[in-house]
Write a protein that holds these residues in place. Structure first.
Motif, PDB file in Angstrom:
ATOM      1  N   LYS A   1       0.736  -1.055   0.197  1.00 31.28           N
ATOM      2  CA  LYS A   1       0.034  -0.016  -0.037  1.00 31.28           C
ATOM      3  C   LYS A   1       0.872   1.048  -0.107  1.00 31.28           C
ATOM      4  N   GLU A   2       0.314   2.306  -0.484  1.00 32.34           N
ATOM      5  CA  GLU A   2       0.723   3.567  -0.544  1.00 32.34           C
ATOM      6  C   GLU A   2       1.375   4.085   0.819  1.00 32.34           C
ATOM      7  N   ASN A   3       2.662   4.871   1.009  1.00 31.71           N
ATOM      8  CA  ASN A   3       2.979   5.478   2.292  1.00 31.71           C
ATOM      9  C   ASN A   3       3.030   4.519   3.330  1.00 31.71           C
ATOM     10  N   GLN A   4       3.503   3.165   3.116  1.00 29.19           N
ATOM     11  CA  GLN A   4       3.750   2.139   4.192  1.00 29.19           C
ATOM     12  C   GLN A   4       4.965   1.660   4.230  1.00 29.19           C
ATOM     13  N   ASP A   5       5.267   1.330   5.535  1.00 35.23           N
ATOM     14  CA  ASP A   5       6.762   0.791   5.616  1.00 35.23           C
ATOM     15  C   ASP A   5       6.615  -0.438   6.319  1.00 35.23           C
ATOM     16  N   CYS A   6       7.599  -1.419   6.166  1.00 29.98           N
ATOM     17  CA  CYS A   6       7.492  -2.761   6.553  1.00 29.98           C
ATOM     18  C   CYS A   6       8.480  -2.713   7.803  1.00 29.98           C
ATOM     19  N   VAL A   7       7.934  -3.423   8.914  1.00 28.20           N
ATOM     20  CA  VAL A   7       8.901  -3.730  10.297  1.00 28.20           C
ATOM     21  C   VAL A   7       8.896  -5.303  10.382  1.00 28.20           C
ATOM     22  N   ASN A   8       9.972  -5.478  10.323  1.00 29.75           N
ATOM     23  CA  ASN A   8      10.358  -7.051  10.571  1.00 29.75           C
ATOM     24  C   ASN A   8      10.270  -7.240  12.018  1.00 29.75           C
ATOM     25  N   THR A   9       9.791  -8.522  12.364  1.00 28.29           N
ATOM     26  CA  THR A   9       9.252  -9.032  13.757  1.00 28.29           C
ATOM     27  C   THR A   9       9.848 -10.407  13.764  1.00 28.29           C
ATOM     28  N   SER A  10       9.886 -10.712  14.957  1.00 26.51           N
ATOM     29  CA  SER A  10      10.445 -12.332  15.118  1.00 26.51           C
ATOM     30  C   SER A  10       9.191 -13.483  14.209  1.00 26.51           C
ATOM     31  N   GLY A  11       9.767 -13.988  13.477  1.00 24.50           N
ATOM     32  CA  GLY A  11       8.948 -14.983  12.757  1.00 24.50           C
ATOM     33  C   GLY A  11       7.973 -14.166  11.636  1.00 24.50           C
ATOM     34  N   SER A  12       7.979 -12.992  11.742  1.00 24.03           N
ATOM     35  CA  SER A  12       6.911 -12.463  10.868  1.00 24.03           C
ATOM     36  C   SER A  12       7.283 -10.944  10.586  1.00 24.03           C
ATOM     37  N   PHE A  13       6.356 -10.136  10.226  1.00 24.14           N
ATOM     38  CA  PHE A  13       6.535  -8.591   9.658  1.00 24.14           C
ATOM     39  C   PHE A  13       5.235  -7.966   9.895  1.00 24.14           C
ATOM     40  N   LYS A  14       5.134  -6.616   9.984  1.00 24.97           N
ATOM     41  CA  LYS A  14       3.985  -5.987   9.884  1.00 24.97           C
ATOM     42  C   LYS A  14       4.280  -4.562   9.116  1.00 24.97           C
ATOM     43  N   CYS A  15       3.085  -4.322   8.638  1.00 30.27           N
ATOM     44  CA  CYS A  15       3.051  -3.213   7.775  1.00 30.27           C
ATOM     45  C   CYS A  15       2.528  -2.121   8.340  1.00 30.27           C
ATOM     46  N   VAL A  16       3.197  -0.900   8.597  1.00 28.90           N
ATOM     47  CA  VAL A  16       2.902   0.436   9.311  1.00 28.90           C
ATOM     48  C   VAL A  16       2.913   1.476   8.591  1.00 28.90           C
ATOM     49  N   CYS A  17       2.107   2.424   8.829  1.00 30.55           N
ATOM     50  CA  CYS A  17       1.967   3.801   7.868  1.00 30.55           C
ATOM     51  C   CYS A  17       3.310   4.452   8.322  1.00 30.55           C
ATOM     52  N   SER A  18       3.881   5.003   7.241  1.00 38.95           N
ATOM     53  CA  SER A  18       5.180   5.849   7.228  1.00 38.95           C
ATOM     54  C   SER A  18       5.091   7.201   8.071  1.00 38.95           C
ATOM     55  N   GLU A  19       6.101   7.661   8.487  1.00 38.54           N
ATOM     56  CA  GLU A  19       6.098   8.727   9.236  1.00 38.54           C
ATOM     57  C   GLU A  19       5.308   9.731   8.607  1.00 38.54           C
ATOM     58  N   GLY A  20       4.409  10.500   9.370  1.00 38.05           N
ATOM     59  CA  GLY A  20       3.651  11.650   8.997  1.00 38.05           C
ATOM     60  C   GLY A  20       2.167  11.250   8.351  1.00 38.05           C
ATOM     61  N   PHE A  21       1.917   9.840   8.532  1.00 40.04           N
ATOM     62  CA  PHE A  21       0.819   9.087   7.894  1.00 40.04           C
ATOM     63  C   PHE A  21       0.181   8.129   9.069  1.00 40.04           C
ATOM     64  N   GLU A  22      -1.361   8.224   8.938  1.00 37.68           N
ATOM     65  CA  GLU A  22      -1.999   7.329   9.936  1.00 37.68           C
ATOM     66  C   GLU A  22      -2.764   6.468   9.050  1.00 37.68           C
ATOM     67  N   ASP A  23      -3.268   5.458   9.882  1.00 34.46           N
ATOM     68  CA  ASP A  23      -4.088   4.576   9.218  1.00 34.46           C
ATOM     69  C   ASP A  23      -5.533   4.928   9.663  1.00 34.46           C
ATOM     70  N   LYS A  24      -6.119   5.324   8.221  1.00 33.19           N
ATOM     71  CA  LYS A  24      -7.669   5.349   8.295  1.00 33.19           C
ATOM     72  C   LYS A  24      -8.322   4.658   7.325  1.00 33.19           C
ATOM     73  N   ASP A  25      -9.071   3.474   8.000  1.00 34.16           N
ATOM     74  CA  ASP A  25      -9.969   2.587   7.351  1.00 34.16           C
ATOM     75  C   ASP A  25      -9.009   1.792   6.281  1.00 34.16           C
TER      76      ASP A  25
END
Length: 102
Positions: free
Chosen positions: A72-96
Motif C-alpha cells: 500500500k502507498e505510504n507504508q513501511d515494513c517492520v520485521n518482527t520475530s518470525g513475521s513482519f508488520k506493515c505500518v504507515c510511514s512517518e507523517g501518515f496514519e491508518d484510516k480505514d
C-alpha cells in the motif's frame, strides 16, 4: 536412574530433560516445530517465518526480500520475530486501511 525420556513422554512442541529419578518437559524454541533440545539449533523443522541457516532456525527478514510485502502507498515494513508488520510511514496514519497524511 531410569531415562524416562527414551519413551518420549513430552508433547510435540516440547523436549524431554532427564533428571535424577525423574524428568521434565521443556518448551521448544519459538523458531522450532518439534525439537530435540534447547535452542534454535535443536529444531526438527523451522517454524513459518524462519529458515535453516548454519544449522539454526533464524528469522527471515521479510522486509529485505526483493518482492515488497507492504504494497500500500505510504507504508513501511517492520520485521518482527518470525513475521513482519506493515505500518504507515512517518507523517501518515491508518484510516480505514489506508495511510493518510496526518
Amino acid at each position: 536412574d531410569l531415562d524416562e525420556c527414551a519413551a518420549s513422554p513430552c508433547k510435540d512442541h516440547q523436549y524431554c530433560l532427564n533428571t535424577d529419578g525423574s524428568f521434565s518437559c521443556k518448551a521448544c524454541d519459538a523458531s522450532c516445530v518439534g525439537c530435540t533440545g534447547e535452542g534454535s539449533d535443536k529444531c526438527k523443522t523451522c517454524s513459518s517465518g524462519y529458515m535453516k541457516e548454519d544449522e539454526k532456525c533464524t528469522d527471515i527478514d521479510e522486509c529485505s526480500l526483493p518482492e515488497k510485502v507492504c504494497v500500500k502507498e505510504n507504508q513501511d515494513c517492520v520485521n518482527t520475530s518470525g513475521s513482519f508488520k506493515c505500518v504507515c510511514s512517518e507523517g501518515f496514519e491508518d484510516k480505514d486501511g489506508t495511510c493518510v497524511q496526518t
